[in-house]
Design a protein around this motif. Sequence first.
Motif, PDB file in Angstrom:
ATOM      1  N   UNK A 145       0.971  -1.235  -0.093  1.00  0.00           N
ATOM      2  CA  UNK A 145       0.027  -0.029   0.055  1.00  0.00           C
ATOM      3  C   UNK A 145       0.875   1.069   0.110  1.00  0.00           C
ATOM      4  N   UNK A 146       2.077   1.002   0.579  1.00  0.00           N
ATOM      5  CA  UNK A 146       2.862   2.425   0.493  1.00  0.00           C
ATOM      6  C   UNK A 146       3.002   2.841  -0.709  1.00  0.00           C
ATOM      7  N   UNK A 147       2.900   2.150  -2.073  1.00  0.00           N
ATOM      8  CA  UNK A 147       3.121   2.408  -3.297  1.00  0.00           C
ATOM      9  C   UNK A 147       1.939   3.576  -3.638  1.00  0.00           C
ATOM     10  N   UNK A 148       0.772   3.657  -3.117  1.00  0.00           N
ATOM     11  CA  UNK A 148      -0.193   4.454  -3.398  1.00  0.00           C
ATOM     12  C   UNK A 148      -0.032   6.045  -2.663  1.00  0.00           C
ATOM     13  N   UNK A 149       0.999   6.079  -1.802  1.00  0.00           N
ATOM     14  CA  UNK A 149       1.316   7.435  -1.297  1.00  0.00           C
ATOM     15  C   UNK A 149       2.151   8.121  -2.283  1.00  0.00           C
ATOM     16  N   UNK A 150       1.493   9.233  -2.976  1.00  0.00           N
ATOM     17  CA  UNK A 150       2.445  10.244  -3.826  1.00  0.00           C
ATOM     18  C   UNK A 150       2.152  11.379  -3.611  1.00  0.00           C
ATOM     19  N   UNK A 151       2.566  12.397  -4.236  1.00  0.00           N
ATOM     20  CA  UNK A 151       2.623  13.738  -4.175  1.00  0.00           C
ATOM     21  C   UNK A 151       0.924  14.203  -3.846  1.00  0.00           C
ATOM     22  N   UNK A 152      -0.056  13.788  -4.409  1.00  0.00           N
ATOM     23  CA  UNK A 152      -1.279  14.043  -4.583  1.00  0.00           C
ATOM     24  C   UNK A 152      -1.832  13.610  -2.904  1.00  0.00           C
ATOM     25  N   UNK A 153      -1.450  12.327  -2.471  1.00  0.00           N
ATOM     26  CA  UNK A 153      -1.864  11.959  -1.111  1.00  0.00           C
ATOM     27  C   UNK A 153      -1.529  13.097  -0.135  1.00  0.00           C
ATOM     28  N   UNK A 154      -0.267  13.824  -0.322  1.00  0.00           N
ATOM     29  CA  UNK A 154       0.179  14.588   0.634  1.00  0.00           C
ATOM     30  C   UNK A 154      -0.408  16.130   0.434  1.00  0.00           C
ATOM     31  N   UNK A 155      -0.688  16.355  -0.942  1.00  0.00           N
ATOM     32  CA  UNK A 155      -1.530  17.471  -0.926  1.00  0.00           C
ATOM     33  C   UNK A 155      -3.033  17.450  -0.344  1.00  0.00           C
ATOM     34  N   UNK A 156      -3.460  16.407  -0.472  1.00  0.00           N
ATOM     35  CA  UNK A 156      -4.703  16.129   0.006  1.00  0.00           C
ATOM     36  C   UNK A 156      -4.837  15.809   1.432  1.00  0.00           C
ATOM     37  N   UNK A 157      -4.096  15.063   2.035  1.00  0.00           N
ATOM     38  CA  UNK A 157      -3.894  14.639   3.606  1.00  0.00           C
ATOM     39  C   UNK A 157      -2.904  15.558   4.201  1.00  0.00           C
ATOM     40  N   UNK A 158      -3.491  16.532   4.827  1.00  0.00           N
ATOM     41  CA  UNK A 158      -2.816  17.518   5.436  1.00  0.00           C
ATOM     42  C   UNK A 158      -2.477  17.088   7.049  1.00  0.00           C
ATOM     43  N   UNK A 159      -1.545  16.665   7.446  1.00  0.00           N
ATOM     44  CA  UNK A 159      -1.323  16.253   8.877  1.00  0.00           C
ATOM     45  C   UNK A 159      -0.289  17.139   9.576  1.00  0.00           C
ATOM     46  N   UNK A 160      -0.449  17.333  10.788  1.00  0.00           N
ATOM     47  CA  UNK A 160       0.680  17.795  11.604  1.00  0.00           C
ATOM     48  C   UNK A 160       1.687  16.950  11.792  1.00  0.00           C
ATOM     49  N   UNK A 161       1.319  15.604  11.649  1.00  0.00           N
ATOM     50  CA  UNK A 161       2.309  14.580  12.234  1.00  0.00           C
ATOM     51  C   UNK A 161       2.131  13.433  11.095  1.00  0.00           C
ATOM     52  N   UNK A 162       3.070  12.930  10.602  1.00  0.00           N
ATOM     53  CA  UNK A 162       3.080  11.557   9.570  1.00  0.00           C
ATOM     54  C   UNK A 162       4.142  10.664  10.244  1.00  0.00           C
ATOM     55  N   UNK A 163       3.458   9.478  10.378  1.00  0.00           N
ATOM     56  CA  UNK A 163       4.233   8.263  11.015  1.00  0.00           C
ATOM     57  C   UNK A 163       4.604   7.390   9.894  1.00  0.00           C
ATOM     58  N   UNK A 164       6.035   7.070   9.722  1.00  0.00           N
ATOM     59  CA  UNK A 164       6.306   6.106   8.653  1.00  0.00           C
ATOM     60  C   UNK A 164       6.726   4.884   9.591  1.00  0.00           C
ATOM     61  N   UNK A 165       5.960   3.981   9.426  1.00  0.00           N
ATOM     62  CA  UNK A 165       6.278   2.637  10.201  1.00  0.00           C
ATOM     63  C   UNK A 165       6.060   1.445   9.094  1.00  0.00           C
ATOM     64  N   UNK A 166       6.633   0.526   9.533  1.00  0.00           N
ATOM     65  CA  UNK A 166       6.750  -0.807   8.931  1.00  0.00           C
ATOM     66  C   UNK A 166       8.141  -0.982   8.261  1.00  0.00           C
ATOM     67  N   UNK A 167       8.913  -1.652   8.994  1.00  0.00           N
ATOM     68  CA  UNK A 167      10.513  -1.793   8.701  1.00  0.00           C
ATOM     69  C   UNK A 167      10.603  -3.009   7.915  1.00  0.00           C
ATOM     70  N   UNK A 168      10.076  -2.834   6.620  1.00  0.00           N
ATOM     71  CA  UNK A 168      10.062  -3.979   5.545  1.00  0.00           C
ATOM     72  C   UNK A 168      10.720  -3.829   4.338  1.00  0.00           C
ATOM     73  N   UNK A 169      11.073  -4.918   3.723  1.00  0.00           N
ATOM     74  CA  UNK A 169      11.762  -4.784   2.587  1.00  0.00           C
ATOM     75  C   UNK A 169      10.818  -4.028   1.438  1.00  0.00           C
ATOM     76  N   UNK A 170       9.626  -4.123   1.351  1.00  0.00           N
ATOM     77  CA  UNK A 170       8.876  -3.459   0.398  1.00  0.00           C
ATOM     78  C   UNK A 170       8.425  -2.025   0.537  1.00  0.00           C
ATOM     79  N   UNK A 171       8.580  -1.666   1.893  1.00  0.00           N
ATOM     80  CA  UNK A 171       8.469  -0.300   1.912  1.00  0.00           C
ATOM     81  C   UNK A 171       9.880   0.551   1.810  1.00  0.00           C
TER      82      UNK A 171
END
Length: 125
Positions: free
Chosen positions: A25-51
Amino acid sequence: PGTRAAAPSGPPIYVDLAYLPGSWSARTVDEEFFRRVRSLCYVVSGDDHLKEGVLRSLLDALLSGKHQWGTDTQVTLIPTFDSLVMHEWYQETHDRQQELGITVLGSNSTVAMQDETFPACKVEF
């Protein structure tokens, strides 16, 4: 071949905390995602080879998307794992992060509970 349907345009969504998807699902996070979903904090989790494979494009998308906000809103990025890709991105884009008001938290604090210790950080709103 699968094509991704264009998301309907609309006003941005404002939240205090957003967890960025992991694995495929990390592949779906693009510039448009960050333009539309405006957060004070973004958590990047999931220590895996895909991410790890898409982490750089995800982080670059944050810079591009945040640039379009047009406000001085401060954003905190909270990685929950250590990554060479994250370190390289941080070093290479540090000036841009400062221009855009993006702070990256390191997890150099440790919490001890019962017989267990683990890295942690505290975020207050």
